[in-house]
Scaffold this active site. Structure first.
Site, short mmCIF file in Angstrom:
data_model
loop_
_atom_site.label_atom_id
_atom_site.label_comp_id
_atom_site.label_asym_id
_atom_site.label_seq_id
_atom_site.Cartn_x
_atom_site.Cartn_y
_atom_site.Cartn_z
N GLU A 63 -4.13 -12.19 -37.17
CA GLU A 63 -2.84 -11.82 -37.73
C GLU A 63 -3.02 -10.63 -38.67
O GLU A 63 -4.14 -10.28 -39.06
CB GLU A 63 -2.25 -13.02 -38.49
CG GLU A 63 -0.86 -12.82 -39.06
CD GLU A 63 0.18 -12.45 -38.01
OE1 GLU A 63 0.14 -11.28 -37.55
OE2 GLU A 63 1.03 -13.30 -37.67
N HIS B 128 0.05 -19.12 -31.41
CA HIS B 128 -0.53 -20.41 -31.78
C HIS B 128 0.53 -21.45 -32.13
O HIS B 128 1.70 -21.12 -32.40
CB HIS B 128 -1.50 -20.25 -32.96
CG HIS B 128 -0.82 -19.78 -34.22
ND1 HIS B 128 -0.08 -20.62 -35.03
CD2 HIS B 128 -0.74 -18.57 -34.79
CE1 HIS B 128 0.42 -19.94 -36.04
NE2 HIS B 128 0.03 -18.68 -35.93
#
Length: 231
Positions: A87, A9
């Site tokens: 994550e 990202h």
């Protein structure tokens, strides 16, 4: 065969100030938005058409995907979110400064055990042990969700006959996945925001073509520079 463009990202507020983001979330900064715009333009310049898109369910990956699809002329393709490629969860250390966990708590814990450091499994289990909130995952849970998440996406794409898919995930998750695919190689560290890890998938197996490539972002940067000079 499915070509998988696995993207970290764009740069966020917490990335900028050095905080462990984990399952907590902050939006992309202006710099982060610009970097992913470059990435999308790089994909467009190379004529890459995606058949499907995937991301974690974190706001920063969703925001990143929007910039990619819009700037690469791939809007309107099937898009799914999957929490399995989030994550790592840092539990009670989510949102804390990186140094507090990675330069403080974890080194002290390994030192108490007579070691200078640990592998991924030991790091994950150490975070699990020091997490006072009970949110962090033991290694087996973390490993399995990452593996099954990425494999399921690629398998579905292969069954549909997709040629190219784009996945937006997170730095430590991507580097963990790469290490799991190639345990004989050193785990990649500090993948850049907007970098592309390129994989091929066929018959249940991944092949790594590139890790953390900035090729597409650099191409997009050149395009934006040329456009600015014309104006």
């Amino acid at each position: 065969m499915v070509k998988v463009y696995l993207v970290r990202h764009g740069k966020t507020m917490f990335n900028t100030i050095g905080r462990a983001q984990g399952w907590s979330d902050t939006p992309l900064t202006a710099e982060g938005e610009l970097g992913i715009t470059e990435l999308g333009l790089g994909f467009k310049e190379r004529g890459i058409k995606f058949d499907a898109a995937y991301s974690s369910d974190s706001g920063r990956t969703i925001q990143t995907m929007g910039f990619i699809l819009r700037n690469s002329d791939n809007e309107g393709i099937p898009y799914e979110m999957d929490k399995r490629i989030r994550e790592w969860c840092f539990g009670s250390f989510d949102g804390a400064y990186d140094g507090e966990l990675f330069d403080g708590v974890l080194p002290r814990k390994f030192a108490d055990a007579g070691r200078a450091g640990g592998d991924l499994a030991e790091i994950a289990n150490a975070i699990y042990e020091v997490d006072t909130a009970g949110w962090a995952e033991p290694w087996e849970v973390l490993r399995d969700r990452i593996l099954t998440g990425f494999h399921d996406m690629a398998e579905r794409a292969e069954k549909r006959g997709d040629k190219n898919i784009v996945i937006v995930s997170h730095g430590l998750t991507i580097s963990t996945f790469v290490k799991l695919l190639r345990p004989d190689k050193e785990r990649p560290h500090a993948l850049d925001n907007g970098s592309v890890t390129l994989l091929d998938y066929a018959d249940g197996k991944f092949k790594i073509e590139a890790v953390g490539s900035m090729e597409y972002r650099k191409l997009g940067w050149e395009i934006m520079k040329q456009n600015a000079e014309k104006n």
